[in-house]
Enzyme design. Structure first.
Site, PDB file in Angstrom:
ATOM      1  N   SER A 193       7.920  17.329  -4.201  1.00 38.08           N
ATOM      2  CA  SER A 193       7.332  17.313  -5.556  1.00 38.08           C
ATOM      3  C   SER A 193       5.847  16.953  -5.500  1.00 38.08           C
ATOM      4  O   SER A 193       5.065  17.419  -6.333  1.00 38.08           O
ATOM      5  CB  SER A 193       8.103  16.371  -6.478  1.00 38.08           C
ATOM      6  OG  SER A 193       7.904  15.025  -6.123  1.00 38.08           O
ATOM      7  N   MET A 253       8.661  11.981   6.805  1.00 40.54           N
ATOM      8  CA  MET A 253       9.438  10.789   7.159  1.00 40.54           C
ATOM      9  C   MET A 253       9.413  10.434   8.641  1.00 40.54           C
ATOM     10  O   MET A 253      10.210   9.615   9.095  1.00 40.54           O
ATOM     11  CB  MET A 253      10.897  10.965   6.700  1.00 40.54           C
ATOM     12  CG  MET A 253      11.056  11.073   5.193  1.00 40.54           C
ATOM     13  SD  MET A 253      10.264   9.728   4.259  1.00 40.54           S
ATOM     14  CE  MET A 253      11.316   8.359   4.721  1.00 40.54           C
ATOM     15  N   ARG A 254       8.508  11.023   9.388  1.00 38.49           N
ATOM     16  CA  ARG A 254       8.419  10.694  10.822  1.00 38.49           C
ATOM     17  C   ARG A 254       7.151   9.929  11.120  1.00 38.49           C
ATOM     18  O   ARG A 254       6.048  10.385  10.776  1.00 38.49           O
ATOM     19  CB  ARG A 254       8.412  11.982  11.671  1.00 38.49           C
ATOM     20  CG  ARG A 254       9.605  12.872  11.477  1.00 38.49           C
ATOM     21  CD  ARG A 254      10.872  12.270  12.000  1.00 38.49           C
ATOM     22  NE  ARG A 254      10.778  11.926  13.422  1.00 38.49           N
ATOM     23  CZ  ARG A 254      11.707  11.225  14.057  1.00 38.49           C
ATOM     24  NH1 ARG A 254      12.779  10.792  13.424  1.00 38.49           N
ATOM     25  NH2 ARG A 254      11.560  10.958  15.335  1.00 38.49           N
ATOM     26  N   HIS A 257       2.227   6.581  -0.323  1.00 39.77           N
ATOM     27  CA  HIS A 257       3.308   5.645  -0.039  1.00 39.77           C
ATOM     28  C   HIS A 257       3.792   5.026  -1.352  1.00 39.77           C
ATOM     29  O   HIS A 257       2.967   4.593  -2.169  1.00 39.77           O
ATOM     30  CB  HIS A 257       2.821   4.551   0.920  1.00 39.77           C
ATOM     31  CG  HIS A 257       3.887   3.564   1.257  1.00 39.77           C
ATOM     32  ND1 HIS A 257       4.901   3.863   2.140  1.00 39.77           N
ATOM     33  CD2 HIS A 257       4.126   2.311   0.812  1.00 39.77           C
ATOM     34  CE1 HIS A 257       5.711   2.812   2.233  1.00 39.77           C
ATOM     35  NE2 HIS A 257       5.265   1.856   1.436  1.00 39.77           N
ATOM     36  N   LEU A 278       1.312   1.435  10.592  1.00 33.81           N
ATOM     37  CA  LEU A 278       2.184   2.130   9.647  1.00 33.81           C
ATOM     38  C   LEU A 278       1.921   1.665   8.212  1.00 33.81           C
ATOM     39  O   LEU A 278       2.061   0.477   7.901  1.00 33.81           O
ATOM     40  CB  LEU A 278       3.640   1.883  10.024  1.00 33.81           C
ATOM     41  CG  LEU A 278       4.673   2.647   9.189  1.00 33.81           C
ATOM     42  CD1 LEU A 278       4.563   4.140   9.400  1.00 33.81           C
ATOM     43  CD2 LEU A 278       6.073   2.154   9.492  1.00 33.81           C
TER      44      LEU A 278
HETATM   45  N1  NHR Z   1       2.331   7.588  10.978  1.00 30.71           N
HETATM   46  C1  NHR Z   1       1.367   6.709  11.252  1.00 30.71           C
HETATM   47  N2  NHR Z   1       0.940   6.643  12.510  1.00 30.71           N
HETATM   48  N3  NHR Z   1       0.817   5.896  10.323  1.00 30.71           N
HETATM   49  C2  NHR Z   1       1.271   5.945   9.066  1.00 30.71           C
HETATM   50  O1  NHR Z   1       0.718   5.141   8.165  1.00 30.71           O
HETATM   51  C3  NHR Z   1       2.298   6.839   8.700  1.00 30.71           C
HETATM   52  C4  NHR Z   1       2.814   7.663   9.712  1.00 30.71           C
HETATM   53  C5  NHR Z   1       3.857   8.557   9.427  1.00 30.71           C
HETATM   54  C6  NHR Z   1       4.392   8.617   8.168  1.00 30.71           C
HETATM   55  C7  NHR Z   1       4.600   7.781   5.846  1.00 30.71           C
HETATM   56  C8  NHR Z   1       5.370   6.440   5.682  1.00 30.71           C
HETATM   57  C9  NHR Z   1       5.637   6.123   4.216  1.00 30.71           C
HETATM   58  O2  NHR Z   1       4.808   6.434   3.358  1.00 30.71           O
HETATM   59  C10 NHR Z   1       3.918   7.776   7.172  1.00 30.71           C
HETATM   60  C11 NHR Z   1       2.866   6.909   7.424  1.00 30.71           C
HETATM   61  C12 NHR Z   1       8.381   7.195   7.843  1.00 30.71           C
HETATM   62  C13 NHR Z   1       8.781   5.930   8.238  1.00 30.71           C
HETATM   63  C14 NHR Z   1       9.944   5.727   9.176  1.00 30.71           C
HETATM   64  O3  NHR Z   1      10.359   4.610   9.421  1.00 30.71           O
HETATM   65  C15 NHR Z   1       8.061   4.838   7.765  1.00 30.71           C
HETATM   66  C16 NHR Z   1       6.966   5.035   6.935  1.00 30.71           C
HETATM   67  C17 NHR Z   1       6.568   6.320   6.564  1.00 30.71           C
HETATM   68  C18 NHR Z   1       7.281   7.385   7.022  1.00 30.71           C
HETATM   69  N4  NHR Z   1      10.508   6.826   9.755  1.00 30.71           N
HETATM   70  C19 NHR Z   1      11.586   6.824  10.721  1.00 30.71           C
HETATM   71  C20 NHR Z   1      11.048   7.154  12.112  1.00 30.71           C
HETATM   72  O4  NHR Z   1      11.707   6.716  13.076  1.00 30.71           O
HETATM   73  C21 NHR Z   1      12.617   7.881  10.402  1.00 30.71           C
HETATM   74  C22 NHR Z   1      13.230   7.710   9.051  1.00 30.71           C
HETATM   75  C23 NHR Z   1      14.027   8.940   8.616  1.00 30.71           C
HETATM   76  O5  NHR Z   1      14.004   9.984   9.286  1.00 30.71           O
HETATM   77  O6  NHR Z   1      14.636   8.846   7.529  1.00 30.71           O
HETATM   78  O7  NHR Z   1      10.040   7.859  12.245  1.00 30.71           O
HETATM   79  O8  NHR Z   1       6.650   5.489   3.895  1.00 30.71           O
HETATM   80  C1  GAR Z   2       7.590  10.099  -2.543  1.00 29.26           C
HETATM   81  O1  GAR Z   2       7.977   9.037  -3.388  1.00 29.26           O
HETATM   82  C2  GAR Z   2       6.719   9.564  -1.426  1.00 29.26           C
HETATM   83  O2  GAR Z   2       5.848   8.553  -1.834  1.00 29.26           O
HETATM   84  C3  GAR Z   2       7.760   9.024  -0.513  1.00 29.26           C
HETATM   85  O3  GAR Z   2       8.831   9.934  -0.561  1.00 29.26           O
HETATM   86  C4  GAR Z   2       8.797  10.640  -1.789  1.00 29.26           C
HETATM   87  C5  GAR Z   2       8.656  12.088  -1.482  1.00 29.26           C
HETATM   88  O4  GAR Z   2       8.835  12.849  -2.630  1.00 29.26           O
HETATM   89  N1  GAR Z   2       7.276   8.918   0.814  1.00 29.26           N
HETATM   90  C6  GAR Z   2       7.855   8.167   1.714  1.00 29.26           C
HETATM   91  O5  GAR Z   2       8.757   7.414   1.453  1.00 29.26           O
HETATM   92  C7  GAR Z   2       7.312   8.347   3.100  1.00 29.26           C
HETATM   93  N2  GAR Z   2       8.068   7.556   3.991  1.00 29.26           N
HETATM   94  P1  GAR Z   2       8.471  14.389  -2.635  1.00 29.26           P
HETATM   95  O6  GAR Z   2       9.102  15.007  -1.386  1.00 29.26           O
HETATM   96  O7  GAR Z   2       9.134  14.899  -3.879  1.00 29.26           O
HETATM   97  O8  GAR Z   2       6.993  14.526  -2.648  1.00 29.26           O
END
Ligand code: NHR
Ligand code: GAR
Length: 227
Positions: free
Chosen positions: A23, A100-101, A119, A154
């Site tokens: 979205s 999500m990675r 975020h 992160l």
């Molecule tokens: N990468 C870096 N280096 N720095 C950041 O600030 C990042 C990033 C990658 C993604 C988004 C972040 C969020 O907004 C983001 C920021 C995934 C996880 C996580 O734990 C945490 C934070 C965010 C995205 N991921 C797991 C993993 O092992 C998998 C979780 C799943 O697949 O559901 O990568 O929240």
């Molecule tokens: C959003 O709320 C975004 O901030 C969050 O996931 C949703 C994605 O929605 N991001 C994270 O949690 C990253 N770890 P969308 O796919 O509809 O844009």
């Protein structure tokens, strides 16, 4: 004779990384199509083949790629493949939109100052996952979302723009998430527009500059009447 500079610079080449509904991607597409966002979304990349955001991209005529993390022996090797894919599209900005990675330092370094994340919390509160439930459990009166530059830390990179929402009686994580998501759709296109129009950048000291001024705190949507 020197001719006048063109009155329009070319749109900024953008790659959007998603894992789900997309979205936020849609909000960027809508703003671009409305003529409010001078970007060219060259590719949408998902690590999940079933992400609905891929359908949104295809509907908008945007090229899509699926790069599943499954089948890669390590995070480093996945990110090398992701870097190779990104290189094909040569983006000036990489936008994480529900991706999500966690990305390796090597990939993050390649796009230093040219990668955004959104975020779903008022960072520095609640980096990582399950932010809405954590805000509820803490009894917070307000919650929100943050656009930040991505660094190795992160959800800890320099913050650009936030929007706040109230936590209301009877909220559960789902209702709160929906209220936050509405604001995400406002702040992400705005932050990307600032970057695309040259108003926003990260300086060499890792500080956020907006219109030439250092942002010591992120901008707050409520303070931005009309930019
Ligand atoms: N990468 C870096 N280096 N720095 C950041 O600030 C990042 C990033 C990658 C993604 C988004 C972040 C969020 O907004 C983001 C920021 C995934 C996880 C996580 O734990 C945490 C934070 C965010 C995205 N991921 C797991 C993993 O092992 C998998 C979780 C799943 O697949 O559901 O990568 O929240
Ligand atoms: C959003 O709320 C975004 O901030 C969050 O996931 C949703 C994605 O929605 N991001 C994270 O949690 C990253 N770890 P969308 O796919 O509809 O844009």
């Amino acid at each position: 004779m020197a001719s006048d500079p063109p009155d329009k610079s070319p749109p900024l080449a953008v790659a959007v990384l998603i894992s789900g509904s997309g979205s936020n991607l849609q909000a960027l597409i809508d703003a671009q199509q409305a003529g409010e966002l001078p970007i060219d979304i060259r590719v949408v990349i998902s690590n999940r083949a079933d992400a609905y955001g891929l359908t949104r991209a295809a509907n908008a005529g945007i090229e899509t790629k699926v790069l599943s993390h499954k089948g890669f022996p390590s995070r480093a090797e996945y990110d090398q493949a992701l870097a190779a894919l990104l290189r094909e599209f040569d983006p000036g900005l990489v936008v994480l939109a529900g991706f999500m990675r966690i990305l390796t330092p090597e990939l993050v370094a390649r796009f230093h100052g040219r990668m955004f994340n959104i975020h779903p919390s008022l960072l520095p509160k609640y980096p990582g996952l399950h932010t809405h439930q954590r805000a509820l459990d803490a009894g917070d009166a307000e919650h929100g979302a943050t656009v930040h530059f991505v660094t190795d830390e992160l959800d800890g990179g320099p913050r650009v723009l936030q929007a706040r929402v109230p936590v209301l009686p009877g909220d559960d994580a789902e209702r709160l998430a929906a209220r936050v998501l509405e604001q995400e759709h406002r702040i992400y296109p705005l932050a990307v527009r600032w970057f695309a129009t040259g108003r926003l950048r990260l300086d060499h000291a890792g500080r956020v500059l907006l219109d030439g001024r250092v942002l010591t705190e992120p901008a707050d949507l409520a303070d931005i009447a009309r930019d």
